[in-house]
Scaffold this active site. Structure first.
Site, PDB file in Angstrom:
ATOM      1  N   HIS A 274      83.922  62.181 -82.655  1.00  0.00           N
ATOM      2  CA  HIS A 274      83.549  61.621 -81.346  1.00  0.00           C
ATOM      3  C   HIS A 274      82.076  61.226 -81.304  1.00  0.00           C
ATOM      4  CE1 HIS A 274      82.623  61.863 -76.959  1.00  0.00           C
ATOM      5  NE2 HIS A 274      83.834  61.342 -76.854  1.00  0.00           N
TER       6      HIS A 274
ATOM      7  N   SER B  62     100.563  66.955 -81.629  1.00  0.00           N
ATOM      8  CA  SER B  62      99.633  66.110 -80.876  1.00  0.00           C
ATOM      9  C   SER B  62     100.359  65.386 -79.744  1.00  0.00           C
ATOM     10  CB  SER B  62      98.999  65.088 -81.823  1.00  0.00           C
ATOM     11  OG  SER B  62      98.340  64.086 -81.086  1.00  0.00           O
TER      12      SER B  62
END
Ligand SMILES: *Cc1c(COP(=O)(O)O)cnc(C)c1O
Length: 383
Positions: free
Chosen positions: A116, A318
């Site tokens: 990120h 996920s």
């Protein structure tokens, strides 16, 4: 504010919240009971684990409960953990790296190219040296490349493990990273986990193996966003670290009669209330249900895409579903996240089967049109 302005904004948010499927920002929550607290300025400045503050309108007691809950979920050593409620995942990541730098001032940070943007930004502010390592097609760090990079390390490495990458929802396996460190004979190191999104999902999902990224696996700190899966009216988060890592952080402040070891001085005292509202044990079943539903819906979405002949996939456990990038119109309508040739949807609690079906058929139409167009998509995008 004028009543018409309020009306206009509320109308805008009501429709936009229903059409949001690309960002991990759950819109389904109800904290109306907590509105009674809006009458006070609740300020959690200082260390939540230290008492005796001169300012008494705080929720440190609840904050400690939130932190202790996460310490338990991530198997932190009972007498060696510390943390606080942050402004979000970014502050948690910044804090973890700050702690690491104070321990190893010349340490080099290793992170994957799927990390990120809060990490490179923090590294820039903290002026830390770093090495970016390539990821595998599924978004997980390439362990061979990490090992090659670590072989040249001359100072203690600081490892950044992604527990759910932003775009592909991939998990960097801390057990494998530790095995590499052991093979290379590296004894001094620091491991920070960015679990901004998945940190509020995986611990509540029994099928997910927490032992690959918890304190028992050898992590030193972890950042989690509060507002993403649980959903809160504004951003917040949690950072957890081993207390013994804080040796050179924090000073006693006479003005407040407190220890200053957080990034900001004044801190939002409502955030712990929102988090505890959902994390307290009587709501545990509800959290589990939410997580299970989201995972099931992600599996449903992959199948729905496949039925239309679209190559969609997700990482194990996920709730991020990846598929080929559709038209700009579809991206804007459903507030989708994109990167290169791919896009994703996230099956958080407010996303319904009906929404998935509508998105799948829009994407199918877009891709059919693109195939006939001037620049047909290149080969497969599967990992
Ligand atoms: C959202 C996110 C962040 C940043 O968190 P904020 O709460 O937006 O500051 C960092 N890392 C990952 C993996 C995220 O999903």
């Amino acid at each position: 504010m004028e009543p018409v302005e309020i009306e206009r904004l509320l109308r805008k948010f009501k429709s936009a919240a229903k059409e949001m499927a690309g960002y991990p920002l759950n819109q389904l929550f109800n904290y109306s009971k907590l509105s009674q607290f809006y009458k006070y300025h609740i300020n959690n400045l200082g260390d939540p684990f230290v008492g005796g503050f001169y300012y008494r309108i705080n929720t440190h007691e609840i904050e400690r409960k939130v932190i202790s809950r996460f310490a338990k979920l991530f198997h932190a050593p009972k007498d060696d953990f510390w943390g606080y409620v942050t402004t979000g995942g970014t502050e948690g990541n910044f804090y973890g790296l700050y702690v690491a730098r104070e321990l190893f001032p010349d340490g080099v940070v290793f992170y994957s190219d799927q990390t990120h943007y809060s990490i490179p930004k923090s590294l820039k502010i903290l002026r830390m040296k770093s090495v970016e390592v390539k990821s595998q097609p599924n978004g997980e760090i390439d362990y061979q490349k990490l090992e090659d990079a670590l072989r040249n390390a001359k100072t203690p490495p600081i490892l950044l493990a992604n527990i759910g990458t932003t775009m592909k929802g991939a998990i960097d396996d801390v057990v494998k990273i530790k095995a590499i460190l052991k093979r290379l004979g590296i004894e001094k190191y620091y491991i920070h986990c960015d679990a901004a999104f998945f940190g509020m999902i995986l611990p509540f999902y029994k099928e997910a193996e927490c032992s690959h990224y918890d304190f028992q696996a050898g992590i030193d700190s972890i950042a989690i966003s509060g507002h993403k899966m649980i959903g809160t009216p504004y951003p917040c988060g949690v950072v957890l670290t081993k207390k013994s890592n804080l040796k050179s952080i924090g000073s006693q402040i006479e003005y407040t009669n407190s220890t200053d070891n957080t990034i900001t001085g004044s801190r939002n005292g409502l955030s712990p209330l929102f988090l505890w509202h959902e994390l307290r044990s009587s709501r545990e079943e509800n959290l589990l249900k939410k997580v299970k539903r989201s995972v099931k819906l992600a599996a449903y979405a992959v199948e729905a895409f496949k039925k239309k002949g679209i190559e969609a996939w997700r990482n194990p456990n996920s709730i991020i579903v990846i598929f080929p990038k559709p038209s700009e119109k579809t991206i804007r309508k459903w507030q989708l996240a994109v990167q290169g040739d791919i896009a994703h949807i996230i099956t958080i609690p407010h996303v319904s089967k009906k929404i998935i079906d509508v998105i799948v058929s829009s994407v199918a139409k877009d891709l059919k049109r693109a195939k006939k167009g001037k620049n047909p998509p290149k080969g497969s995008l599967l990992p």
